[in-house]
Design a protein around this motif. Structure first.
Motif, PDB file in Angstrom:
ATOM      1  N   TYR A   1      -6.094  -3.794  -6.182  1.00 48.66           N
ATOM      2  CA  TYR A   1      -6.565  -3.317  -6.664  1.00 48.66           C
ATOM      3  C   TYR A   1      -7.500  -3.432  -7.078  1.00 48.66           C
TER       4      TYR A   1
ATOM      5  N   THR B   1      -1.122   6.270 -11.188  1.00 45.61           N
ATOM      6  CA  THR B   1      -2.257   5.066 -10.936  1.00 45.61           C
ATOM      7  C   THR B   1      -3.484   5.833 -11.767  1.00 45.61           C
TER       8      THR B   1
ATOM      9  N   LEU C   1       5.411  -0.570  -9.412  1.00 43.67           N
ATOM     10  CA  LEU C   1       5.813  -0.723  -7.768  1.00 43.67           C
ATOM     11  C   LEU C   1       5.799  -1.035  -6.878  1.00 43.67           C
TER      12      LEU C   1
ATOM     13  N   GLN D   1       1.083  -1.272   0.141  1.00 38.12           N
ATOM     14  CA  GLN D   1      -0.253  -0.035  -0.145  1.00 38.12           C
ATOM     15  C   GLN D   1       0.998   1.238   0.244  1.00 38.12           C
TER      16      GLN D   1
ATOM     17  N   TYR E   1       1.957   1.659  -3.604  1.00 41.97           N
ATOM     18  CA  TYR E   1       1.258   1.843  -4.220  1.00 41.97           C
ATOM     19  C   TYR E   1       1.189   3.918  -4.285  1.00 41.97           C
TER      20      TYR E   1
END
Ligand code: SAH
Length: 397
Positions: free
Chosen positions: A148, A94, A104, A82, A85
């Motif tokens: 995701y 993204t 990533l 996370q 991300y």
């Protein structure tokens, strides 16, 4: 309970500087049984907690996952991914309409040594470079799905070639998630250009995402130029050069698979009508045989010439030879984008090799840009080795 590794008193210092590797020579003693790829706790000689990491036989004994006491479980992987991300969100990678592929997780650069995850549209390709990350692959895949959701249709683990064979792990490339309709390749977007990525047959995870920003820069110099793209792989730089208005582009790679992909990618972006030719041959040979002043924009992006420090001297010689040949051949006023992706070749060493090449060619050479990897390949400041991509854009008169 995790097995415990106690460090030698005089070897604790590197951990104080948050370096993520513990070398086997730093280990004083072990409590419990060490198993390849499993999590171990690292303590100081005095018995204080220092870190948790993946154990592996070999010169790097532990790859540190955290300097905080915790459990390495589903919640740990979720939090770690996370965080990665969120960084890519901040980089606007993204949900980006013109770029659908990004890294990533970049190993130590994301505090996850031994793990690489590249996102290609609805597909995540993961590659474990350590036994520990390979053993954790199912948990990592579960965390990816949680982050995701339905946006991820496919998770491919491509670790067969990268998991250390000494660990005795029978790694096979395999799908950890495969929804119907996924085929082994996907067309991704990068800065509005389209590329076929084939993660099953391709090199590394399928595409070299680390040249994204440098390709964009190259496009700005391409107008009206005769371009030679050496070591083109899937033709990334060629497609940008064509899009940037090059007069003609020649792409060279020794791999027929790479050349086939280059031709397909050039076709996918064929709005650019300039002539493009691709050659399956050795780049050194091609350059040697090419006439003088035929090109005025060259890209030299060879594979890592040195994979370990023992090969450093020969690698520097190879960079010198290659760049000297390019400087001797390029037309006056030409531009060379030259790179090294060898982790063991430092920025200064690479620049010195290019300097020696310039001296040999007796051309006037100036540095226009100093290039590196993009922000989705971050460098952990405590692990400077992570800055692996070095490049120079040079004006050659
Ligand atoms: N520039 C590419 C990445 C290059 S990777 C990109 O932007 O995607 C390095 C490439 O060099 C690989 O495709 C490999 O097949 C090729 N290669 C390795 N040795 C070579 C040689 N001696 N001559 C030509 N190509 C070579």
């Amino acid at each position: 309970m995790y097995a415990i590794i106690y460090l030698k008193k005089d070897r604790e210092e590197a951990l104080g500087r948050f370096h993520p590797w513990i070398f086997s020579g730093a280990v004083a003693s072990v409590k419990g049984e060490l198993r390849e790829g499993e999590v171990v706790e690292v303590r100081s000689a005095a018995g204080n907690f220092l870190a948790l990491g993946h154990y592996q036989a070999g010169s790097i004994a532990v790859r540190v996952l955290t300097f905080e006491p915790c459990r390495i479980n589903a919640a740990f992987w979720f939090d770690a991914l996370q965080r990665a991300y969120r960084v890519r969100q901040a980089l606007q990678l993204t949900g980006n309409a013109s770029t659908s592929a990004y890294r990533l997780v970049h190993g130590e650069g994301d505090f996850l040594p031994g793990l690489v995850i590249d996102i290609y549209g609805a597909t995540a390709v993961m590659q474990a470079h350590s036994a520990g990350m390979f053993l954790a692959r199912e948990e990592i895949a579960a965390a990816l799905q949680k982050i995701y959701g339905g946006a991820l249709q496919c998770i491919y683990d491509k670790s067969a070639a990268t998991v250390p064979f000494k660990a005795g792990l029978a790694a096979q490339d395999e799908y950890l998630l495969k929804n119907t309709g996924t085929s082994g390749e996907e067309i991704i977007m990068e800065n509005g250009r389209r590329f076929i990525v084939n993660w099953e047959a391709g090199q590394k995870t399928g595409f070299f995402l680390d040249q994204r920003d440098n390709r964009q820069l190259l496009a700005q110099y391409a107008k009206g130029r005769n371009v030679l793209n050496l070591f083109c792989y899937t033709g990334g730089f060629s497609v940008y050069a064509l899009g940037g208005g090059a007069a003609a582009v020649h792409s060279v790679d020794s791999s027929p698979v790479a050349i086939a992909l280059t031709l397909r990618n050039a076709g996918l972006n064929s709005a650019a009508a300039a002539p493009h030719q691709a050659f399956t041959t050795d780049a050194f040979e091609f350059l040697h045989r090419s006439p003088c002043h035929a090109y005025d924009l060259m890209i030299i992006d060879p594979p890592a010439f040195a994979k370990h420090t023992g090969a450093l001297k020969n690698a520097l010689q190879a960079y010198k030879r290659l760049n000297a040949a390019a400087f001797s051949k390029i037309a006056p006023g030409g531009i060379v984008f030259t790179f090294s992706c060898s982790q063991v070749v430092g920025k200064t060493e690479f620049r010195n090799a290019v300097f020696s090449a310039a001296v040999i060619s007796k051309r006037r050479v100036r540095i226009l840009h100093q290039l590196t990897q993009p922000a989705d390949h971050p460098v952990n400041i405590y692990h400077p080795e992570g800055e692996y991509l070095k490049g120079l854009a040079l004006l050659v008169e």
